[in-house]
Design an enzyme around this catalytic site. Structure first.
Site, PDB file in Angstrom:
ATOM      1  N   GLU A 253      71.132  -4.179 104.018  1.00 12.30           N
ATOM      2  CA  GLU A 253      71.816  -2.882 104.181  1.00 12.30           C
ATOM      3  C   GLU A 253      72.216  -2.662 105.640  1.00 12.30           C
ATOM      4  OE1 GLU A 253      69.804   0.365 102.128  1.00 12.30           O
ATOM      5  OE2 GLU A 253      70.082  -0.657 100.215  1.00 12.30           O
ATOM      6  N   GLU A 371      69.317  -5.317  94.818  1.00 16.70           N
ATOM      7  CA  GLU A 371      68.560  -4.066  94.645  1.00 16.70           C
ATOM      8  C   GLU A 371      69.244  -3.255  93.566  1.00 16.70           C
ATOM      9  OE1 GLU A 371      67.241  -1.759  98.018  1.00 16.70           O
ATOM     10  OE2 GLU A 371      66.996  -3.571  99.230  1.00 16.70           O
TER      11      GLU A 371
HETATM   12  O1  AHR Z   1      64.150  -0.230  97.598  1.00 15.41           O
HETATM   13  C1  AHR Z   1      63.916   0.761  98.524  1.00 15.41           C
HETATM   14  C2  AHR Z   1      64.953   0.762  99.625  1.00 15.41           C
HETATM   15  O2  AHR Z   1      66.213   1.052  99.100  1.00 15.41           O
HETATM   16  C3  AHR Z   1      65.164  -0.530 100.359  1.00 15.41           C
HETATM   17  O3  AHR Z   1      64.254  -0.718 101.376  1.00 15.41           O
HETATM   18  C4  AHR Z   1      66.530  -0.376 100.907  1.00 15.41           C
HETATM   19  O4  AHR Z   1      67.170  -1.611 101.090  1.00 15.41           O
HETATM   20  C5  AHR Z   1      67.233   0.512  99.912  1.00 15.41           C
HETATM   21  O5  AHR Z   1      67.917   1.527 100.504  1.00 15.41           O
END
Ligand code: AHR
Length: 720
Positions: A253, A371
């Site tokens: 991210e 994710e």
């Molecule tokens: O999964 C939790 C968080 O969500 C992670 O650390 C991040 O990459 C995302 O924003």
């Protein structure tokens, strides 16, 4: 039940909604009339006896009334009409097992408590790692595990997590609760965990606050077998041989917690950091660049345009958020909202893939959804920074929708990692001290594991609508695959929390043997497992289907996930008559420059000749050429054959005019496979190969019903 196949074949997408409230209403009325008519005809025949027995009459009348009410209730709770068509012979892309990947961040009680308890813990462990959790993750065949973050990754300095644990420096986990991280779970512990589970590690490097040198040292530490300060250090820390870590994330991210970078700046960073992540020796590093947040299509465009030659995967992060309420506290509006957000994943996968297609038409770069999942308000009384949430039937259905989407787009989506594996967000497992429970989402992963590495069968579907407050969503979604034993698996998901749904599955090119099924469903939207009642939501055997001809009529209970297993036979390709065949294959050699498989039929070969088997002809140059092999393969008996090609760069195998193995694109040596049902005898065999530059390799193998996997022997190859 069968239906006009033409209707379905005209559908452009995977799932179409029928959008037919009138049709639904008429099906409902028809069902009710037929049922009550059959009751009315039965009743008068027996009425004379009732005249003589008023009590019995009253009792029967009451039973009758109750039956009518029950029947009407069940009819009103069943909405008709989704139709699905699957052609078992259309296998082109393999469902990469890594779609079933997991994510483990240093966050809350995921690592500490959920996985790592330390070697001195009374909780049963192997080298400090919980035994129960490892066993549970082995059961769902976790193929790949992402670590150490998440946002944590871009503040993590791996060198603090090696060496004697007592001497490791501490740090503050600024992203997640501001707690002290004592680094007792580091590189060795993570890689040991992966060995115990039997999965591939996926390490995310620190691009936000680290350095190129730090990341490059990490790759050397875990991957090199040479003599160097890093490998000496690894050996000193107790590990002689390198682990051979393949998957590397170039930051996390980086448009947000990973450095708030602009896409142009990050694209340059991805090029730069990626250059210094080495696989070492035979291990090739598969580099995954930070991709977009949700529907940020500009990020994808810039990354693909400026840097796609420097990475192998582009990540996508997308969560279905409902952060105002805890996981178990919702009504049908909350259910609908999460379903709507979840199904949006497909639009994002399609649109990001379309952008990627512009810069990478042969799909070398994977879309890695590393994710995804649901995200709610944390459970009352827990640390808001620990993201601990319960997990209900709603999450199970959301997981099934996402997995169906990934399966159906497995040409581009070749890895996905649900967030997160234990005790965080949409977890598989919740722990409390020595106790452990499975969430409904765990059971979905268990049911869907049959798709891992199977060949995806394209599904054509017309779904009826699930309507809530005048808003519509397709009620049913589905994906299907065929595995190397020839078993077809169909995963169906009904998002309708109120009514049963009937689904007609029409199987083509498949001789049906047996059908069996499992279902995960509940009568409550927020049903969930607790430490006191761990088995409230768990799969059971499913038998609400009937078979007529090639069509299966399935009744999906409200909010359910059903996985059907079909044994049988894909209709075999008939053998070809060949008189006096000679041994070997014809080949044609072309000198062309291409990053993708050329259309050989439109080119003039430089030379032609004969080879004994699939080997590169003598005298080929080092780069920029292609070879097309042509002939027949003689298989000894009828059955399912798996064909494999390993190539650097691209290759493809076509049997009887059908593409069976698609290993296209400019890439390092990769093995890809496909299956085909063949009758005994000769079948047309074509193999295409092209070499762009760099390494060069080609081989083709076969596995048959009574045949171990082997390089296709010369004795099986013929020409006219
Ligand atoms: O999964 C939790 C968080 O969500 C992670 O650390 C991040 O990459 C995302 O924003």
């Amino acid at each position: 039940m069968s239906f006009p196949v033409q209707d379905i074949e005209q559908c452009p997408g995977i799932i179409e909604t029928a959008n037919a409230p009138k049709e639904e209403a008429s099906r409902f009325l028809t069902g009710a009339r037929v049922c009550s008519e059959s009751l009315n005809t039965g009743f008068p025949q027996q009425s004379s006896t009732y005249n003589n027995a008023p009590e019995q009459y009253m009792k029967r009348a009451l039973w009758f009334l109750a039956a009518v009410v029950l029947l009407q209730l069940s009819v009103s709770a069943q909405v008709a009409g989704s139709r699905i068509s699957i052609d078992a012979s259309l296998q082109e892309y393999q469902i990469d097992k890594n779609i079933y990947g997991q994510f483990s961040e240093h966050l809350g009680h995921l690592i500490y408590g959920g996985i790592w308890v330390g070697p001195d813990s009374p909780i049963p462990n192997v080298d400090g790692i919980r035994k129960d959790v490892v066993e549970a993750l082995k059961q769902i065949r976790v193929p790949v595990l992402r670590w150490p973050g998440g946002c944590f990754a871009d503040e993590y300095h791996w060198e603090s997590g090696i060496g004697p644990r007592s001497g490791r420096p501490k740090m503050i986990n600024t992203n997640w609760g501001g707690v002290t991280e004592d680094n007792s779970f580091g590189t060795h512990e993570f890689l040991r965990l992966c060995e115990l589970i039997g999965c591939e590690p996926y390490i995310t490097g620190n691009v936000g606050s680290g350095s190129v040198a730090e990341l490059s040292r990490w790759a050397e530490y875990v991957n090199s077998d040479n003599v160097s300060p890093m490998t000496d250090l690894r050996k000193k820390n107790g590990r002689e041989k390198p682990w051979g870590v393949k998957y590397w994330g170039i930051g996390n991210e980086n448009w947000g917690c990973g450095g708030n970078m602009l896409p142009e700046f990050y694209a340059d960073q991805a090029r730069r950091y990626g250059t210094f992540i080495h696989g070492y020796g035979a291990n090739t590093a598969f580099k995954i660049a930070c991709g977009p947040s949700g529907d940020d299509y500009n990020w994808t465009t810039v990354l693909m345009k400026n840097a796609s030659g420097h990475f192998d995967g582009l990540s996508l992060h997308y969560y279905s958020f409902a952060s105002q309420k805890i996981a178990t506290d919702f009504d049908e509006a909350g259910w609908f909202d999460i379903m709507k957000k979840t199904l949006k994943m497909e639009e994002m996968v399609i649109r990001h893939s379309a952008i990627m297609d512009q810069y990478d038409p042969f799909k070398r770069v994977a879309l890695v959804v590393d994710e995804w999942g649901t995200w709610y308000k944390v459970e009352p009384g827990t640390n808001p920074g620990f993201l601990y949430q319960q997990n209900t039937m709603r999450d199970a259905v959301a997981a099934a929708c996402n997995l169906n989407i990934f399966n159906n787009h497995c040409d581009r989506v070749r890895m996905a990692n649900i967030a997160q594996v234990v005790n965080v967000l949409q977890a598989m497992i919740l722990t409390e001290g020595e106790k452990m429970i499975f969430t409904p989402t765990y059971h979905v992963f268990d049911l869907f594991k049959v798709h891992q590495n199977a060949m995806m069968l394209p599904v054509r579907a017309v779904s009826s609508d699930y309507v809530f407050n005048g808003n519509r969503l397709p009620a049913v979604n589905c994906s299907a695959s065929i595995d190397s034993w020839g078993r077809v698996h169909i995963s169906l998901c009904s998002i309708d929390p109120v009514a049963s749904r009937s689904v007609a599955v029409d199987m083509k090119q498949f001789e049906m043997g047996t059908i069996s099924g499992k279902v995960l469903s509940s009568d409550k939207m927020n049903a969930h497992n607790t430490f006191e009642r761990p088995d409230v939501v768990k799969p059971t055997d499913f038998s609400r289907f009937t078979l007529a001809g090639g069509s299966i009529s399935v009744t999906m209970p409200p909010m359910s996930v059903v996985v059907l297993e079909l044994t049988g036979k894909v209709k075999a390709q008939a053998a070809i008559e060949l008189k006096n065949p000679k041994g070997g294959l014809d080949y044609a050699y072309y000198e062309i420059g291409s990053e993708m498989m050329p259309v050989f039929s439109s080119l003039t070969p430089q030379s032609t000749g004969v080879v004994e088997s699939v080997v590169l002809p003598k005298g080929v140059r080092e780069s920029n050429f292609g070879v097309k092999y042509d002939g027949y393969i003689n298989v000894p008996e009828e059955g399912l054959y798996t064909l494999y090609s390993t190539s650097d760069d691209g290759s493809a195998i076509v049997i009887d005019g059908r593409l069976i193995v698609n290993n296209d694109g400019r890439h390092a040596p990769i093995e890809r496979s496909g299956f085909v049902q063949l009758t005994a005898g000769y079948h047309r065999f074509e193999l295409m190969f092209f070499q762009a530059g760099g390494g060069m390799e080609l081989s083709a193998s076969i596995k048959g019903p009574q045949m171990e996997k082997q390089i296709i022997p010369a004795s099986m190859l013929f020409r006219k």
